[in-house]
Design a protein around this motif. Structure first.
Motif, short mmCIF file in Angstrom:
data_model
loop_
_atom_site.label_atom_id
_atom_site.label_comp_id
_atom_site.label_asym_id
_atom_site.label_seq_id
_atom_site.Cartn_x
_atom_site.Cartn_y
_atom_site.Cartn_z
N GLY A 185 0.77 -1.24 0.00
CA GLY A 185 0.00 0.00 0.00
C GLY A 185 0.80 1.29 0.00
N HIS A 186 2.09 1.25 0.37
CA HIS A 186 2.97 2.43 0.38
C HIS A 186 2.38 3.60 1.18
CE1 HIS A 186 5.60 0.53 -2.53
NE2 HIS A 186 4.57 0.26 -3.30
N ASP A 187 1.97 3.32 2.40
CA ASP A 187 1.38 4.36 3.25
C ASP A 187 2.34 5.53 3.48
OD1 ASP A 187 -0.38 2.21 3.45
OD2 ASP A 187 -0.91 2.70 5.52
N ARG A 188 3.62 5.25 3.51
CA ARG A 188 4.61 6.30 3.79
C ARG A 188 4.53 7.41 2.74
NH1 ARG A 188 9.15 5.39 7.09
NH2 ARG A 188 10.60 7.15 7.13
N LEU A 189 4.34 7.02 1.48
CA LEU A 189 4.26 8.01 0.41
C LEU A 189 3.02 8.88 0.58
CD1 LEU A 189 5.29 5.89 -2.71
CD2 LEU A 189 6.70 7.51 -1.40
N GLY A 190 1.90 8.27 1.01
CA GLY A 190 0.69 9.04 1.22
C GLY A 190 0.83 10.05 2.34
N ALA A 191 1.44 9.62 3.43
CA ALA A 191 1.65 10.54 4.56
C ALA A 191 2.62 11.66 4.19
CB ALA A 191 2.16 9.77 5.77
N GLN A 192 3.59 11.33 3.36
CA GLN A 192 4.53 12.36 2.90
C GLN A 192 3.79 13.41 2.08
OE1 GLN A 192 7.98 10.75 0.94
NE2 GLN A 192 8.69 12.75 0.23
N PRO A 341 3.65 -8.60 -9.47
CA PRO A 341 3.85 -7.58 -8.44
C PRO A 341 2.61 -6.70 -8.36
CG PRO A 341 5.73 -7.71 -9.94
CD PRO A 341 4.64 -8.55 -10.53
N ALA A 342 2.19 -6.37 -7.18
CA ALA A 342 0.99 -5.54 -7.02
C ALA A 342 1.26 -4.50 -5.95
CB ALA A 342 -0.20 -6.42 -6.64
N SER A 343 1.08 -3.25 -6.32
CA SER A 343 1.24 -2.18 -5.34
C SER A 343 0.25 -1.08 -5.65
CB SER A 343 2.67 -1.64 -5.34
OG SER A 343 2.97 -1.03 -6.58
N ILE A 344 -0.10 -0.34 -4.62
CA ILE A 344 -1.04 0.76 -4.71
C ILE A 344 -0.32 2.03 -4.28
CG2 ILE A 344 -3.17 1.74 -3.80
CD1 ILE A 344 -3.67 -0.65 -5.58
N ILE A 345 -0.39 3.06 -5.10
CA ILE A 345 0.21 4.34 -4.74
C ILE A 345 -0.90 5.27 -4.26
CG2 ILE A 345 1.59 6.30 -5.50
CD1 ILE A 345 3.06 3.60 -5.47
N PRO A 346 -0.90 5.65 -2.97
CA PRO A 346 -1.95 6.53 -2.46
C PRO A 346 -1.81 7.94 -3.01
CG PRO A 346 -0.27 6.15 -0.79
CD PRO A 346 0.10 5.28 -1.95
#
Length: 360
Positions: A185-192, A341-346
């Motif tokens: 989910g890459h939560d870190r990018l969303g919070a950034q 590979p599966a990822s979501i960019i918030p």
């Protein structure tokens, strides 16, 4: 509804047809075989799309199935083929909206596949946690399981699944496993992105409400926010950090604690939307107007983000889409296909709850 007929019906056949037509019972695979004039094994082959059935026979069986609305029982089907057509969701999450959205996504991914969903809420702090998970999987004879946070972050669960040979997909904010087992989910990018938004508005004294420490997302969201502040030459003041629990009630309590500080923060970033809604309530109790007196932002973009007033600026995580991706990735194993590979960019969603701070 008229029944399909087979030659030389016996009295038992007549009684069976009468019971079906009267609605006293549902059709079984034996009924379909009898009505189509074929063996039960042939019906099973059609249900499982075997190529070893004559087209004329297939069409006759499919017509009978459609006529009687027959649907195979997933557990019985699994026993017949020595595998299950059940997928489990094992979760320990205090946010009901997350659980609902995730289940809807999992069901989206199963539609038309013949698989069904069973759920298992659990408590990771329980001394029988792992034993309960194992019993659930073995009792249901699951084809595989989907693990949302925070269960997905527990290596003991992943080790257990590998030991018993159960397929699984983990959903987490960072990669924790091989690609075929992960949705990231890459939560870190969303919070950034949220931190950059608040700094861009001119906020410097910002309160932050963390989620549960047992959730990796709590640390990733705080870390991403700190990254954005550091890039702007700012630092998150530890005195303005309060722990929440991803619930409305904890957001309300944390919001009251932050608003009691002197000087008061000009903005509060809550680790999820439920807590942000609690902060809105705390602001109203304190006689503050959002966003004129206080900016309040959240994370997740659940339904509550647009149900409150003012609507929340937040970070969008497509939870339902994540659930669908997880199911599709798991079901692909049935054909022994490699997992992609599966990822979501918030991404940031700006609404009415955020604005520049009042001039001093």
């Amino acid at each position: 509804m008229t029944s399909s007929k087979t030659p030389n019906k016996s009295a038992d056949d007549t009684d069976a047809n009468a019971a079906l037509e009267s609605g006293r019972r549902r059709a079984t695979i034996n009924d379909i075989a009898r009505l189509a004039g074929v063996s039960k094994k042939t019906v099973s082959r059609v249900i499982n799309q075997s190529p070893f059935v004559r087209e004329e026979t297939r069409q006759r069986i499919e017509a009978v199935i459609a006529e009687w609305g027959y649907a195979p029982d997933p557990q019985a089907r699994g026993l017949a083929f020595r595998r299950s057509f059940l997928i489990g969701m094992i979760y320990d999450n205090p946010n009901p909206q997350y659980v609902v959205n995730m289940q809807l996504g999992l069901l989206d991914g199963m539609r038309g596949s013949g698989f069904e969903l069973v759920v298992h809420p659990c408590d990771r702090s329980s001394p029988t946690f792992l034993q309960d998970v194992r019993m659930f999987i073995e009792r249901q004879k699951l084809f595989g399981v989907i693990l949302p946070p925070s269960v997905s972050e527990d290596e003991r669960v992943a080790d257990l699944l590998r030991d018993i040979g159960c397929e699984y997909i983990r959903i987490a904010s960072v990669p924790l496993d091989e690609e075929e087992h992960m949705i990231v989910g890459h939560d870190r990018l969303g919070a950034q992105a949220m931190g950059e938004h608040l700094v861009g508005l001119g906020h410097q004294r910002i309160g932050f409400i963390t989620g549960l420490p047992s959730f990796r997302s709590s640390h990733e969201r705080k870390g991403g926010f700190e990254d954005a502040l550091a890039a702007a030459g700012l630092k998150l003041d530890a005195d303005y950090v309060v722990q929440g629990a991803y619930t409305f009630e904890s957001g309300l309590a944390a919001g009251e604690a932050l608003l009691a500080k002197t000087p008061r923060p000009t903005a509060i970033f809550a680790g999820n939307d439920e807590m942000a809604a609690g902060v809105l309530q705390a602001a109203r109790r304190a006689g503050l107007t959002v966003p004129e007196d206080l900016t309040v932002v959240g994370f997740d973009d659940f339904q509550i983000a647009q149900a409150v007033w003012p609507p929340l600026t937040t970070v969008h995580i497509p939870t339902r889409q994540v659930g669908r991706m997880a199911t599709e990735k798991l079901i692909a194993r049935e054909g022994h296909e490699p997992g992609d590979p599966a990822s979501i960019i918030p991404h940031l969603v700006v609404r009415e709850s955020s604005a520049a701070p009042k001039p001093v």
